[in-house]
Write an enzyme that holds these catalytic residues in place. Structure first.
Site, PDB file in Angstrom:
ATOM      1  CB  SER A 111      -0.947   0.016   1.214  1.00  0.00           C
ATOM      2  OG  SER A 111      -0.215  -0.008   2.417  1.00  0.00           O
TER       3      SER A 111
ATOM      4  CE  LYS B  17      -3.279   1.139   4.995  1.00  0.00           C
ATOM      5  NZ  LYS B  17      -3.128   0.681   3.606  1.00  0.00           N
TER       6      LYS B  17
END
Length: 781
Positions: free
Chosen positions: A678, A721
């Protein structure tokens, strides 16, 4: 003996009686015809022809018999001794003389001397007869049988046999051929002997069983008497176990196994080491709640109130528990059977960073359901026997942790929390996670078998709540059996509410203060959250609040402060010192080549910085150096990012000469291992920022996987996140477009406070992330 001749003899009818030659019988005279025949024989040669009469019909063969002594029976009737002499065929010349029927008797004699065949049959028949009478315990009859010297004599002894019917004896009388007669008797005797052997075996088995039962009864009585004299009271122990078995409500198969062990205990001496092992096993079997259940609390509003009272937020878990209760309530109200057995178990796995309240949530769930609660800590266990128990052959064997948790709970349907299931290890002693496959499979756990108990144990009514920090380390087959609910951390607003309603109250009490002696404003709590803690959960927040209350308690105890004490944002510095965290995003991203990425770690979401630098190379061939303890996947992401930038340099406005440099990509906090795809867009943005000289905007965080064609692929952990970006003060987040649906999981207050940019390609990311290029300065002449 001289050969007899044919002569006219009186007939004595024998109703349902057959007298064979060589037989001596006592005959009671009844009826006129018998009296007339006896009287005629008396007056003549004392011979009489005995003719059997069956169903009113005379046979064609009779026996010539001689009258012996006479006497009077107790009934007053006259009786004669009669001995059979030889067979005779009824001939012609019947006459009625003096009231008696006279018939010519033609003698039938056996061949003299006997043939070899008849002698062989005689020996076989004699052996069978001796065998038969000896099996019946009549040795004196054997001598009688051995007295028969001729085959015909031995064959005619069959008239005495109680095993032959009248019809069979008549057949013997009428069988003239001696060998045929002996063969007939041998066949019958073999059948009688087989029946006698079978009856004897049955009688012996029954007698043996009765003797064994009687012997055991006597021995038990003696054993009880001996133990009573020794004051051991063994029978009291056994009878106590038998009473407990009756009350335990065990399944039939379990009860049979327990009763077998009780019988073993009764036969075992107390000095035998096995005595203690058997008692330990029986104690465990009695302590397990085979048929004890808690009644579920079907008041859904009350259950929700309890859940809300204990925890702020965590809506997903609360809804799942209410669903669990609602299904059972509905089935009960509609008269359907109670859920139980195969496929009815519930396994709700809570996955989230430390400090979000997973363990305390288990106790709250049990309280809301009205069930018992017990916790099994799985962190670090490496022995498969910890789950399934040890076999009883080992010294000191005990059941596994699941059985012990059931015993501790005392009910069949408790809430069992399996804490830290992601930290189960494996080594040469086995793999505990493999043993958990049966426990956490609703299709199997209704017949869970512990190695110590060795009986089926029904776990289908237990509500299992495993907890884990990350799901990636849970083995895939085990993860497949779980229903995952993710707890991704709290927002600052939720943390303030938790601190105010739960944490502060607990810390004030532990510090020995009264609630009215100290108060902390919401603004002060927020300052503690932003300046002194940066975490997904609230564990460090509670620790910092505890530090404040302890310092207040110290000042109150030393009379440096007089309660009540109000903690304001200004006084937080006084009690906690300088801030531990500050917003470093702006400072870190002020230069080109640094981008702000978002990641998920074992402690929740986090913000990481990706730094890129480039140095010229003499040979014109660029290279790539990666530092920061990166995993293989993350290294590949960096190589993909550089390859994309090199292949699209013209589109990105990058000088082709600047591409041929030695690039160095570093992710700070090098002591922390990092991996995952990611960070692809972050690395790409850092390289482009470096080569174009355009810094990354300090308010933007980004996440997403990148491909060689520049596509931005979806990633996981969006909620964690985004919460991490919010904690760091970021205002905008760049996400892959295919992660748009995951924004629904983000709390509404966070969604309102932040701006989300959805990107399908790297160009979309760069457009948002990079600052506008600097305008050239205008020279004034």
């Amino acid at each position: 003996m001289a050969t007899p001749k044919s002569e006219l003899l009186p007939v004595l009818p024998m109703d349902d009686v057959v007298v064979l030659p060589h037989m001596t019988v006592t005959l009671a005279v009844e009826g006129d015809s018998q009296r007339a025949a006896i009287e005629a024989a008396r007056q003549g040669s004392r011979l009489v022809l005995l003719v059997p009469r069956l169903d009113g019909k005379f046979g064609s063969i009779g026996t010539v018999a001689r009258l012996g002594d006479s006497g009077e029976l107790p009934t007053g009737a006259e009786a004669f001794m009669i001995r059979g002499e030889y067979r005779a065929r009824l001939g012609s010349g019947q006459a009625d003389i003096g009231g008696a029927l006279w018939v010519k008797a033609d003698p039938i004699t056996d061949p003299e001397p006997p043939t070899e065949g008849s002698l062989a049959l005689m020996r076989e028949y004699r052996a069978l007869l001796e065998n038969l009478v000896e099996s019946r315990g009549a040795p004196q009859v054997v001598q009688f049988i051995r007295a028969a010297k001729t085959p015909g004599h031995l064959a005619d002894l069959a008239g005495y046999s109680p095993d032959l019917s009248t019809e069979q004896k008549l057949q013997v009388l009428e069988t003239i051929d001696l060998e045929e007669r002996l063969a007939l008797l041998i066949g019958w005797t073999k059948q009688v002997l087989a029946d006698a052997s079978l009856k004897e075996k049955i009688r012996s088995d029954v007698a043996e069983g009765m003797e064994k039962t009687q012997r055991e009864f006597l021995l038990r009585q003696q054993l009880e008497a001996i133990k009573k004299q020794l004051n051991e009271g063994g029978s009291d122990v056994v009878s106590g176990y038998r009473e407990k078995v009756v009350k335990a409500g065990m399944p039939d198969a379990v009860r049979l196994e327990v009763e077998r062990e009780i019988d073993r205990l009764e036969r075992t001496s107390e000095q035998n080491p096995e005595y203690g092992w058997i008692r330990t096993y029986l104690d465990w079997m009695m302590d397990i709640p085979w048929n004890v259940r808690s009644d579920d609390n079907f008041d859904l509003k009350e259950a929700r109130r309890i859940l809300d009272e204990d925890h702020t937020g965590l809506a997903d878990v609360k809804e799942r528990i209410i669903e669990f209760l609602a299904v059972r309530k509905l089935r009960k109200e509609r008269g359907l059977e109670v859920l139980g057995g195969r496929g009815s178990g519930a396994i709700i796995t809570l996955v989230g960073p430390p400090g979000v309240g997973k363990t305390s949530l288990g106790e709250s769930v049990a309280r809301s359901l009205g069930r018992k609660f017990t916790r099994v800590s799985l962190g670090g266990i490496r022995d498969e026997a910890d789950i399934r128990g040890h076999r009883r052959t080992y010294v000191g064997a005990l059941p596994g942790r699941i059985v012990r948790a059931l015993k501790e709970a005392g009910t069949k349907n408790p809430v069992i929390m399996l804490d830290e299931i992601d930290k189960v290890g494996s080594d040469w002693r086995g793999d505990p996670s493999a043993a958990l496959l049966e426990v956490l499979d609703p299709a199997q756990n209704n017949t869970f078998r512990d190695h110590y108990l060795e009986v089926d144990l029904d776990l289908s009514e237990v509500l299992f709540i495993p907890t884990a920090n990350v799901s990636e380390t849970i083995p895939a087959p085990l993860l497949d059996r779980m229903e995952l609910i993710r707890l991704d951390g709290y927002t600052e607003v939720e943390k303030v509410a938790i601190a105010r309603d739960h944490l502060l109250r607990r810390q004030v009490k532990q510090a020995g203060l009264h609630p009215e002696e100290v108060s902390v404003t919401d603004e002060a709590i927020m300052k503690v959250i932003t300046d002194h803690t940066r975490e997904a959960g609230v564990r460090n927040l509670e620790r910092e609040l505890g530090k404040i209350t302890r310092k207040v308690a110290t000042k109150v105890a030393t009379e440096a402060l007089t309660p009540p004490v109000a903690i304001t944002p200004e006084r937080v510095r006084e009690f906690l010192g300088k801030p531990k965290f500050d917003n470093e995003v702006a400072a870190r991203t002020a230069v080109p080549g640094v981008a702000t990425g978002l990641a998920v770690t074992g402690v929740g979401g986090d913000v990481l910085f990706v730094e890129a630098s480039a140095t010229p190379v003499s040979n014109g061939q660029g290279s790539l150096i990666l530092t920061g303890q990166l995993g293989d996947v993350m290294k590949e992401s960096a190589q993909i990012a550089l390859s994309y930038v090199r292949s699209h340099s013209e589109e990105l406005g990058i000088d082709s000469k600047s591409i041929e440099k030695a690039f160095h990509i570093h992710v700070p906090e090098g002591a922390v291992p990092k991996d995952g795809p990611s960070a692809g867009v972050t690395m790409t943005t850092a390289i482009v920022s470096l080569l174009t000289g355009r810094p990354v905007r300090s308010t933007v965080g980004m996440t997403g996987e990148v491909t060689l064609q520049g596509l931005v692929l979806p990633i996981g952990g969006v909620k964690q996140k985004v919460l991490a970006a919010h904690r760091m003060g970021l205002k905008e987040v760049i996400l892959p477009r295919r992660n748009e649906k995951d924004l629904d999981d983000v709390p509404e207050s966070v969604r309102d406070a932040m701006t989300f940019h959805l990107a399908s390609r790297v160009e979309d990311v760069l457009k948002v992330a990079l600052m506008a290029p600097a305008q050239p300065k205008i020279q004034v002449a």
